[in-house]
Design an enzyme around this catalytic site. Sequence first.
Site, PDB file in Angstrom:
ATOM      1  N   LYS A   1      -1.124 -10.581  14.056  1.00  0.00           N
ATOM      2  CA  LYS A   1       0.282 -10.968  14.070  1.00  0.00           C
ATOM      3  C   LYS A   1       0.440 -12.458  14.397  1.00  0.00           C
ATOM      4  O   LYS A   1       1.342 -13.120  13.867  1.00  0.00           O
ATOM      5  CB  LYS A   1       1.049 -10.111  15.065  1.00  0.00           C
ATOM      6  CG  LYS A   1       1.162  -8.639  14.662  1.00  0.00           C
ATOM      7  CD  LYS A   1       1.750  -8.461  13.277  1.00  0.00           C
ATOM      8  CE  LYS A   1       2.035  -7.005  12.943  1.00  0.00           C
ATOM      9  NZ  LYS A   1       2.541  -6.823  11.563  1.00  0.00           N
TER      10      LYS A   1
ATOM     11  N   VAL B   1      -1.784  -0.799   0.116  1.00  0.00           N
ATOM     12  CA  VAL B   1      -1.825  -2.256  -0.036  1.00  0.00           C
ATOM     13  C   VAL B   1      -3.149  -2.852   0.429  1.00  0.00           C
ATOM     14  O   VAL B   1      -3.437  -4.012   0.155  1.00  0.00           O
ATOM     15  CB  VAL B   1      -0.653  -2.938   0.709  1.00  0.00           C
ATOM     16  CG1 VAL B   1       0.685  -2.438   0.193  1.00  0.00           C
ATOM     17  CG2 VAL B   1      -0.766  -2.744   2.209  1.00  0.00           C
TER      18      VAL B   1
ATOM     19  N   ASN C   1       5.637  -6.379   5.075  1.00  0.00           N
ATOM     20  CA  ASN C   1       5.987  -5.546   6.224  1.00  0.00           C
ATOM     21  C   ASN C   1       4.879  -4.590   6.659  1.00  0.00           C
ATOM     22  O   ASN C   1       4.873  -4.148   7.808  1.00  0.00           O
ATOM     23  CB  ASN C   1       7.243  -4.736   5.881  1.00  0.00           C
ATOM     24  CG  ASN C   1       7.606  -3.748   6.972  1.00  0.00           C
ATOM     25  OD1 ASN C   1       7.995  -4.122   8.077  1.00  0.00           O
ATOM     26  ND2 ASN C   1       7.462  -2.459   6.673  1.00  0.00           N
TER      27      ASN C   1
ATOM     28  N   SER D   1       5.153  -9.855  15.299  1.00  0.00           N
ATOM     29  CA  SER D   1       5.459  -9.068  16.489  1.00  0.00           C
ATOM     30  C   SER D   1       5.438  -9.992  17.697  1.00  0.00           C
ATOM     31  O   SER D   1       4.763 -11.033  17.678  1.00  0.00           O
ATOM     32  CB  SER D   1       4.413  -7.960  16.667  1.00  0.00           C
ATOM     33  OG  SER D   1       4.483  -7.379  17.958  1.00  0.00           O
TER      34      SER D   1
ATOM     35  N   TYR E   1      -4.548  -6.165  16.817  1.00  0.00           N
ATOM     36  CA  TYR E   1      -3.193  -6.194  16.272  1.00  0.00           C
ATOM     37  C   TYR E   1      -2.524  -7.530  16.587  1.00  0.00           C
ATOM     38  O   TYR E   1      -1.937  -8.180  15.713  1.00  0.00           O
ATOM     39  CB  TYR E   1      -2.404  -5.033  16.867  1.00  0.00           C
ATOM     40  CG  TYR E   1      -0.935  -5.001  16.547  1.00  0.00           C
ATOM     41  CD1 TYR E   1      -0.474  -4.533  15.310  1.00  0.00           C
ATOM     42  CD2 TYR E   1       0.015  -5.400  17.486  1.00  0.00           C
ATOM     43  CE1 TYR E   1       0.888  -4.490  15.016  1.00  0.00           C
ATOM     44  CE2 TYR E   1       1.375  -5.346  17.203  1.00  0.00           C
ATOM     45  CZ  TYR E   1       1.799  -4.899  15.969  1.00  0.00           C
ATOM     46  OH  TYR E   1       3.148  -4.855  15.691  1.00  0.00           O
ATOM     47  N   ALA E   2      -2.625  -7.961  17.836  1.00  0.00           N
ATOM     48  CA  ALA E   2      -1.969  -9.198  18.256  1.00  0.00           C
ATOM     49  C   ALA E   2      -2.546 -10.409  17.540  1.00  0.00           C
ATOM     50  O   ALA E   2      -1.798 -11.318  17.137  1.00  0.00           O
ATOM     51  CB  ALA E   2      -2.105  -9.366  19.768  1.00  0.00           C
ATOM     52  N   ALA E   3      -3.851 -10.434  17.367  1.00  0.00           N
ATOM     53  CA  ALA E   3      -4.479 -11.578  16.703  1.00  0.00           C
ATOM     54  C   ALA E   3      -4.003 -11.720  15.262  1.00  0.00           C
ATOM     55  O   ALA E   3      -3.752 -12.830  14.776  1.00  0.00           O
ATOM     56  CB  ALA E   3      -6.001 -11.433  16.744  1.00  0.00           C
TER      57      ALA E   3
ATOM     58  N   ILE F   1      10.470  -1.360  19.003  1.00  0.00           N
ATOM     59  CA  ILE F   1      11.495  -0.771  18.139  1.00  0.00           C
ATOM     60  C   ILE F   1      11.228   0.726  18.015  1.00  0.00           C
ATOM     61  O   ILE F   1      10.111   1.138  17.694  1.00  0.00           O
ATOM     62  CB  ILE F   1      11.491  -1.416  16.737  1.00  0.00           C
ATOM     63  CG1 ILE F   1      11.611  -2.942  16.847  1.00  0.00           C
ATOM     64  CG2 ILE F   1      12.589  -0.821  15.889  1.00  0.00           C
ATOM     65  CD1 ILE F   1      12.897  -3.439  17.469  1.00  0.00           C
TER      66      ILE F   1
END
Length: 251
Positions: free
Chosen positions: A155, A65, A91, A139, A151-153, A184
């Site tokens: 999300k 993707v 996702n 997240s 990753y956090a930015a 998870i």
Amino acid sequence: MDLRLAGKRAVITGGSRGIGRAIALGLAEEGVDVAICARSEGPLRETEAELRQRGGKVYAATCDVGDGAALGAFLERARQELGGVDILVNNVSALGVGDDAAAWQANINLDLLASVRATQQVVPWMAETGGGCIIFMSSISGIEPSSTPAYAAMKAALISYSKSLAIALAAKRIRVNAVAPGSIEFPGGVWDRIRRTDPQRYQDTVARIPWGRMGRPEEVADVVVFLSSERASWVTGACIVVDGAQHRSNL
């Protein structure tokens, strides 16, 4: 409760493992026709076989993707195979946990831009048929300080983008929400790997979850299935946290 999902058409990116797989199976159980994509052929075909056992239409294709042209082709084919798209679940995640240029680039391209591209392509299709539902998988890292800044930015950006879209697309009867899972665990996933390679970190994380365990993909999928349904007709612009009270912020 009848979720009134039978006959709907859903696309889930990254639908072969973990949360994506659980979402695809959960929707199929409700009578939804499902299209999924993933980069790895083996898990993709295994999940495709499980989906076909549910009896609805299924389209499954390998796709990176992060490649805009490949993503566009997958979405167009999914529309043709299913006869339309009523539900889009963005996702796919790079899960880039570093803070170097490569981690930032991966998270920007897969988590953010792929979701934007997919949404922009699908929105006109939904508008033509009178509405739809778009869900961004974020997240809890996107709603509080994180040790994984790239990753956090991204999300956090997805949460903001979903809110903006919810307002912009309301007149078209397209609902847009974000879902923010906590930690998870599933076979082959990040926390499964950490449990085996860094048991102290795993136990420390579990100790910070009030329920005393990791979450399961199906627990996230159940929320996504509900949000996709007409029973959630007045839920749009929300970020739903699914984490067993793991995160500590008030929002």
